[in-house]
Design an enzyme around this catalytic site. Structure first.
Site, PDB file in Angstrom:
ATOM      1  N   ARG A 289     -40.951  24.920 -36.863  1.00  0.00           N
ATOM      2  CA  ARG A 289     -40.831  25.051 -35.877  1.00  0.00           C
ATOM      3  C   ARG A 289     -40.538  23.027 -35.217  1.00  0.00           C
ATOM      4  O   ARG A 289     -41.020  22.741 -34.909  1.00  0.00           O
ATOM      5  CB  ARG A 289     -41.890  25.494 -35.301  1.00  0.00           C
ATOM      6  N   HIS A 293     -42.354  26.274 -29.299  1.00  0.00           N
ATOM      7  CA  HIS A 293     -42.435  28.087 -29.203  1.00  0.00           C
ATOM      8  C   HIS A 293     -41.373  29.057 -27.609  1.00  0.00           C
ATOM      9  O   HIS A 293     -40.660  29.710 -28.869  1.00  0.00           O
ATOM     10  CB  HIS A 293     -43.222  28.542 -29.119  1.00  0.00           C
ATOM     11  N   TYR A 302     -50.334  19.814 -27.851  1.00  0.00           N
ATOM     12  CA  TYR A 302     -50.534  20.077 -29.719  1.00  0.00           C
ATOM     13  C   TYR A 302     -50.479  19.137 -30.508  1.00  0.00           C
ATOM     14  O   TYR A 302     -51.425  19.507 -31.862  1.00  0.00           O
ATOM     15  CB  TYR A 302     -51.150  21.183 -29.215  1.00  0.00           C
TER      16      TYR A 302
END
Length: 394
Positions: A289, A293, A302
């Site tokens: 990805r 998200h 993160y």
């Protein structure tokens, strides 16, 4: 160098260090020894004894078509991101980096097959003939999807994580019960799309159990993009996801999710397995990805920039472009025409979004039940009266 499963956090609140993340990526060696790949990141087509034949018919024209698919899908995906940032959409779910995984699988589906998406399958929707503008209502908050799922053979988006696996398993069981599985030309299969994060949900496990118990013709297609929002894959499983299929008694395959040819070939094989009565099958499309998200997420909190840069070298569109130019001699004019077409699509996508009407407040009642009960009629009247009390700006 440690393997990606060698680090198991003792504290669930702990954060993986830079060394852990990078060692995990390198230890995976682009997906491991069992990864199915037909087109390398350098754009070189390579043989595969088991699955190569399932893409043997793909020549220059077919590859140009898949390239066009991926470019156009990426372009309207980027426009969706921009529209959300400008306040025109409530949220957008990007698919950046997952174009090959979706186009390969989507183009493998036969017209009679059924597909069950999650909420990121814009590329599969494109492959099933859904106009990109039909997706906008979901993210603008005006409808739940404006296409006929039976006619399109593409279910409405599913927001509840993993729930579509139960729906797909049940639908595939119906195909089996109705005799739509076998050697005939009218045999059907079902394909269910979900992410690596969904594999930690009970609905996915239950879908696997029911599909296995009834030998349902369903391909479970997991797009492993490495992150379940902020949770890395190594916190979710001790084994590669495709190996989980063994516990349910059906085959699992890991494919390079950034390789449109490999995704096409493996999906074709798996769907045929299901149509002829040998299903179910689990496919793990090993991808990444490259964006957040959703637009409400901040991956910089993160995820390391080094990791993203590593995966940029495996871009699914670029490897097809390089192959078309170096190996097949495709002229620049083709790529320019695709770019122009993608810009035109983005402009139409944007114009449609800006011109979308705002549904009236009665919509929450009128589009739920075929006929309103007296109680609902009373609720509707009370709500509309309350809404009108705020004046024309409400």
């Amino acid at each position: 160098m440690s393997s990606p499963q060698s680090w198991v956090p003792t504290d669930p609140r702990s954060v993986p260090t830079r060394e852990h993340v990078l060692s995990g990526l390198k230890g995976l060696d682009e997906g491991g020894a069992e990864l199915v790949q037909l087109l390398t990141p350098e754009g070189v087509r390579v043989p595969d004894e088991r699955f190569g034949g399932w893409a043997a018919d793909v020549g220059v024209e077919e590859l140009k078509g898949y390239y066009r698919d991926m470019v156009l899908v990426r372009r309207f995906d980027r426009e969706g991101n921009a529209l959300q940032r400008q306040g025109q959409l409530g949220i957008w779910v990007p698919l950046l980096g997952q174009e090959a995984a979706q186009i390969g699988a989507g183009r493998a589906l036969a017209a009679r097959d059924m597909a069950f998406p999650s909420y990121r399958e814009h590329g599969v929707a494109w492959a099933r003939g859904i106009d990109p503008t039909d997706l906008l209502g979901i993210f603008r908050g005006t409808d739940h999807g404006s296409w006929d799922p039976i006619e399109a053979r593409f279910h409405l988006y599913t927001i509840v994580i993993g729930n579509q696996c139960l729906n797909a398993a049940g639908y595939a069981m119906g195909q089996k019960f109705e005799g739509k599985v076998g050697d005939g030309e009218d045999a059907e299969a079902t394909m269910c799309f979900f992410g690596d994060g969904a594999t930690s949900q009970g609905d996915v496990h239950e879908g696997f159990v029911w599909a296995a118990a009834y030998d349902a013709p369903v391909v479970f297609y997991c797009q492993n993009n490495q992150w379940a929002i902020s949770v890395p894959l190594e916190r979710q499983t001790r084994v590669p996801l495709y190996q989980r299929a063994r516990g349910y008694g059906f085959p699992g395959v890991r494919v390079d999710g950034n390789d449109v040819l490999a995704c096409l070939a493996v999906s074709r094989w798996a769907l045929e397995e299901c149509r002829t009565g040998n299903g179910p099958v689990l496919i793990e499309a090993y991808t990444y990805r490259m964006d957040a998200h959703t637009t409400s997420d901040d991956p910089s909190r993160y995820r390391l920039a080094d990791e993203l840069e590593l995966w940029k070298l495996k871009d699914p569109i670029e490897r097809v472009r390089v192959h078309l130019v170096r190996e097949l001699g495709v002229e620049p004019g083709f790529f320019e025409s695709v770019q122009q077409e993608s810009d035109e699509l983005a402009a139409r996508f944007r114009s449609f979004c800006l011109a979308m009407p705002t549904p009236g407040p009665e919509r929450m009642f009128s589009e739920v039940y075929a006929e309103l009960s007296p109680q609902l009629e009373a609720q509707q009247a009370a709500y509309l009266e309350y809404h009108a009390s705020f004046g024309s700006e409400a």
